[in-house]
Design a protein around this motif. Structure first.
Motif, PDB file in Angstrom:
ATOM      1  N   ARG A 141     -32.397  59.637  28.090  1.00  0.00           N
ATOM      2  CA  ARG A 141     -31.266  58.115  28.272  1.00  0.00           C
ATOM      3  C   ARG A 141     -29.866  59.218  28.110  1.00  0.00           C
ATOM      4  NH1 ARG A 141     -32.339  53.605  24.052  1.00  0.00           N
ATOM      5  NH2 ARG A 141     -31.437  55.625  22.391  1.00  0.00           N
ATOM      6  N   ALA A 142     -29.717  58.288  28.744  1.00  0.00           N
ATOM      7  CA  ALA A 142     -27.941  59.113  28.872  1.00  0.00           C
ATOM      8  C   ALA A 142     -26.650  57.724  29.001  1.00  0.00           C
ATOM      9  CB  ALA A 142     -27.862  59.993  29.667  1.00  0.00           C
ATOM     10  N   SER A 143     -25.745  57.759  28.191  1.00  0.00           N
ATOM     11  CA  SER A 143     -24.760  57.015  28.242  1.00  0.00           C
ATOM     12  C   SER A 143     -23.228  57.550  27.982  1.00  0.00           C
ATOM     13  CB  SER A 143     -25.056  56.090  26.886  1.00  0.00           C
ATOM     14  OG  SER A 143     -25.125  56.854  25.515  1.00  0.00           O
ATOM     15  N   TRP A 144     -22.440  56.540  28.685  1.00  0.00           N
ATOM     16  CA  TRP A 144     -20.921  57.102  28.646  1.00  0.00           C
ATOM     17  C   TRP A 144     -20.326  55.867  27.691  1.00  0.00           C
ATOM     18  CZ3 TRP A 144     -17.765  60.433  29.369  1.00  0.00           C
ATOM     19  CH2 TRP A 144     -16.543  59.893  29.617  1.00  0.00           C
ATOM     20  N   ARG A 145     -19.400  56.381  26.466  1.00  0.00           N
ATOM     21  CA  ARG A 145     -18.899  55.645  25.562  1.00  0.00           C
ATOM     22  C   ARG A 145     -20.527  54.350  25.215  1.00  0.00           C
ATOM     23  NH1 ARG A 145     -13.084  54.428  28.815  1.00  0.00           N
ATOM     24  NH2 ARG A 145     -12.546  56.563  28.372  1.00  0.00           N
ATOM     25  N   GLY A 146     -21.653  54.759  24.807  1.00  0.00           N
ATOM     26  CA  GLY A 146     -22.656  54.126  24.353  1.00  0.00           C
ATOM     27  C   GLY A 146     -22.950  53.040  25.370  1.00  0.00           C
ATOM     28  N   LYS A 147     -22.255  53.306  26.841  1.00  0.00           N
ATOM     29  CA  LYS A 147     -23.416  52.640  27.870  1.00  0.00           C
ATOM     30  C   LYS A 147     -24.069  52.859  28.213  1.00  0.00           C
ATOM     31  CE  LYS A 147     -22.334  49.732  31.441  1.00  0.00           C
ATOM     32  NZ  LYS A 147     -20.910  49.614  32.980  1.00  0.00           N
ATOM     33  N   PRO A 148     -25.516  52.629  28.207  1.00  0.00           N
ATOM     34  CA  PRO A 148     -26.202  53.425  29.408  1.00  0.00           C
ATOM     35  C   PRO A 148     -25.738  53.693  30.862  1.00  0.00           C
ATOM     36  CG  PRO A 148     -27.203  51.791  28.203  1.00  0.00           C
ATOM     37  CD  PRO A 148     -26.168  51.458  28.562  1.00  0.00           C
ATOM     38  N   ILE A 149     -27.125  54.662  30.936  1.00  0.00           N
ATOM     39  CA  ILE A 149     -26.845  55.343  32.345  1.00  0.00           C
ATOM     40  C   ILE A 149     -27.822  55.134  32.974  1.00  0.00           C
ATOM     41  CG2 ILE A 149     -25.758  56.963  34.167  1.00  0.00           C
ATOM     42  CD1 ILE A 149     -23.912  57.399  32.007  1.00  0.00           C
ATOM     43  N   PRO A 150     -28.202  54.134  34.505  1.00  0.00           N
ATOM     44  CA  PRO A 150     -30.110  54.201  34.309  1.00  0.00           C
ATOM     45  C   PRO A 150     -29.997  55.623  35.394  1.00  0.00           C
ATOM     46  CG  PRO A 150     -28.893  52.001  34.299  1.00  0.00           C
ATOM     47  CD  PRO A 150     -27.944  53.213  34.122  1.00  0.00           C
ATOM     48  N   MET A 151     -30.507  55.822  35.249  1.00  0.00           N
ATOM     49  CA  MET A 151     -31.134  56.738  36.608  1.00  0.00           C
ATOM     50  C   MET A 151     -32.431  57.865  36.514  1.00  0.00           C
ATOM     51  SD  MET A 151     -29.059  60.313  34.474  1.00  0.00           S
ATOM     52  CE  MET A 151     -27.458  59.342  34.044  1.00  0.00           C
ATOM     53  N   MET A 152     -33.060  58.496  37.536  1.00  0.00           N
ATOM     54  CA  MET A 152     -34.015  59.362  37.916  1.00  0.00           C
ATOM     55  C   MET A 152     -34.322  60.041  36.947  1.00  0.00           C
ATOM     56  SD  MET A 152     -35.838  56.209  39.740  1.00  0.00           S
ATOM     57  CE  MET A 152     -36.705  57.350  40.816  1.00  0.00           C
ATOM     58  N   PRO A 153     -35.189  60.404  36.861  1.00  0.00           N
ATOM     59  CA  PRO A 153     -35.497  61.491  36.490  1.00  0.00           C
ATOM     60  C   PRO A 153     -35.277  63.194  36.914  1.00  0.00           C
ATOM     61  CG  PRO A 153     -37.602  60.309  36.342  1.00  0.00           C
ATOM     62  CD  PRO A 153     -36.548  59.471  37.245  1.00  0.00           C
ATOM     63  N   ASN A 154     -35.386  63.495  37.996  1.00  0.00           N
ATOM     64  CA  ASN A 154     -34.403  64.672  38.617  1.00  0.00           C
ATOM     65  C   ASN A 154     -33.102  64.642  37.903  1.00  0.00           C
ATOM     66  OD1 ASN A 154     -36.289  65.648  39.574  1.00  0.00           O
ATOM     67  ND2 ASN A 154     -36.290  64.519  41.890  1.00  0.00           N
ATOM     68  N   GLU A 155     -31.789  63.134  38.545  1.00  0.00           N
ATOM     69  CA  GLU A 155     -30.950  62.812  37.705  1.00  0.00           C
ATOM     70  C   GLU A 155     -30.714  63.237  36.742  1.00  0.00           C
ATOM     71  OE1 GLU A 155     -31.683  62.230  41.421  1.00  0.00           O
ATOM     72  OE2 GLU A 155     -32.346  60.630  41.089  1.00  0.00           O
ATOM     73  N   PHE A 156     -31.138  62.670  36.258  1.00  0.00           N
ATOM     74  CA  PHE A 156     -31.099  62.904  34.484  1.00  0.00           C
ATOM     75  C   PHE A 156     -31.608  64.644  33.769  1.00  0.00           C
ATOM     76  CE2 PHE A 156     -32.985  63.306  29.964  1.00  0.00           C
ATOM     77  CZ  PHE A 156     -31.948  62.890  29.355  1.00  0.00           C
ATOM     78  N   ARG A 157     -32.132  64.965  34.630  1.00  0.00           N
ATOM     79  CA  ARG A 157     -32.865  66.537  33.879  1.00  0.00           C
ATOM     80  C   ARG A 157     -31.659  67.838  34.347  1.00  0.00           C
ATOM     81  NH1 ARG A 157     -36.980  68.895  36.426  1.00  0.00           N
ATOM     82  NH2 ARG A 157     -37.196  70.215  34.423  1.00  0.00           N
ATOM     83  N   LEU A 158     -30.858  66.702  36.065  1.00  0.00           N
ATOM     84  CA  LEU A 158     -29.794  67.576  36.437  1.00  0.00           C
ATOM     85  C   LEU A 158     -28.670  67.062  35.242  1.00  0.00           C
ATOM     86  CD1 LEU A 158     -28.597  69.327  39.007  1.00  0.00           C
ATOM     87  CD2 LEU A 158     -27.662  66.912  39.529  1.00  0.00           C
ATOM     88  N   LEU A 159     -28.235  66.225  34.683  1.00  0.00           N
ATOM     89  CA  LEU A 159     -27.091  65.064  34.436  1.00  0.00           C
ATOM     90  C   LEU A 159     -27.363  66.341  33.337  1.00  0.00           C
ATOM     91  CD1 LEU A 159     -24.266  64.340  33.119  1.00  0.00           C
ATOM     92  CD2 LEU A 159     -25.992  62.164  32.165  1.00  0.00           C
ATOM     93  N   ARG A 160     -28.050  67.006  31.904  1.00  0.00           N
ATOM     94  CA  ARG A 160     -28.720  67.394  31.518  1.00  0.00           C
ATOM     95  C   ARG A 160     -27.817  68.783  31.009  1.00  0.00           C
ATOM     96  NH1 ARG A 160     -34.130  69.722  28.154  1.00  0.00           N
ATOM     97  NH2 ARG A 160     -32.616  71.266  27.430  1.00  0.00           N
ATOM     98  N   PHE A 161     -28.259  69.027  32.210  1.00  0.00           N
ATOM     99  CA  PHE A 161     -28.107  70.920  32.713  1.00  0.00           C
ATOM    100  C   PHE A 161     -26.463  70.819  33.257  1.00  0.00           C
ATOM    101  CE2 PHE A 161     -27.868  74.608  35.748  1.00  0.00           C
ATOM    102  CZ  PHE A 161     -28.289  75.574  35.139  1.00  0.00           C
ATOM    103  N   PHE A 162     -25.515  69.856  33.521  1.00  0.00           N
ATOM    104  CA  PHE A 162     -24.348  70.154  34.042  1.00  0.00           C
ATOM    105  C   PHE A 162     -24.099  70.210  32.418  1.00  0.00           C
ATOM    106  CE2 PHE A 162     -23.212  71.012  38.002  1.00  0.00           C
ATOM    107  CZ  PHE A 162     -24.611  70.094  38.746  1.00  0.00           C
TER     108      PHE A 162
END
Length: 224
Positions: A141-162
């Motif tokens: 799960r990803a969040s911005w200022r505590g607000k969840p950011i819904p996304m697909m698995p590839n986008e989540f893994r890409l966000l983590r890498f960035f």
């Protein structure tokens, strides 16, 4: 399945094919430069040669300890000979233990498997934070200022890498490699689709335009 990522600075006898044992998977990565590492999704163990063609093993140890992506790694320095002073220097540089060369695949696997349970619990990266952005790996799960950011698995893994490499430009090919999408081959334009979805998800959460296109080069994730 639990995963351990193993970094090696040289080829080893027996090769670098993945190894599975029950619910544990060990994946090997040749370590040339830290900037070229793929996404590391499990506990990390690095086997670093004492001497390398362009640098020293001590310098690689220091780099591994300083990089957010690899800081929790278990580092084993591979010494050319059983030298007490070399052992002390390696431990001061950040190594956890040492082995004497030459090492084989079976020796390496035995060393990792002997403490695999502790490694997984203590060494795995569980969360990445960058300003107001939080990436919770355990909860996927990803969040911005505590607000969840819904996304697909590839986008989540890409966000983590960035998030692990802010301010660094990556080509499409590097992003494909980072996500382990080389086999079967993924068209580089697929990256544009991932980036587009991730941008929309970040904007919808109020994070603005953190992902920037660098013309003729690729993409960079700016620090919030």
């Amino acid at each position: 399945m639990r995963k351990i990522d193993i970094l090696v600075t040289s080829e080893i006898e027996g090769g670098l094919a993945p190894f599975e044992h029950g619910e544990l998977q060990l994946v090997f990565h040749k370590l040339n430069r830290l900037s070229e590492l793929p996404l590391l999704e499990g506990s990390t163990w690095a086997f670093v040669d004492w001497m390398l063609p362009d640098t020293s093993g001590l310098e690689i140890c220091r780099q591994i300890r300083c990089a957010p992506q690899t800081a929790p790694a278990h580092i084993t320095i591979v010494l050319d000979e059983d030298d007490a002073e070399a052992k002390r220097r390696a431990l001061r540089a950040g190594a956890d233990d040492y082995m004497i060369a030459p090492i084989t695949r079976s020796m390496l696997l035995d060393r990792v498997m002997s403490v695999a349970g502790n490694l997984y619990d203590a060494g795995a990266i569980r969360a990445v934070s960058l300003g107001e952005l939080a990436v919770d790996l355990a909860a996927f799960r990803a969040s911005w200022r505590g607000k969840p950011i819904p996304m697909m698995p590839n986008e989540f893994r890409l966000l983590r890498f960035f998030a692990e490499h802010p301010g660094r430009v990556f080509t499409r090919a590097q992003l494909i490699a980072a996500l382990g999408k080389q086999e079967p081959p993924v068209d580089e334009r697929t990256v544009d689709v991932w980036i587009g979805r991730l941008r929309r998800a970040l904007r919808a959460a109020g994070a603005g335009d953190l992902l920037r296109t660098v013309r003729s080069l690729g993409y960079v994730f700016d620090r919030p």
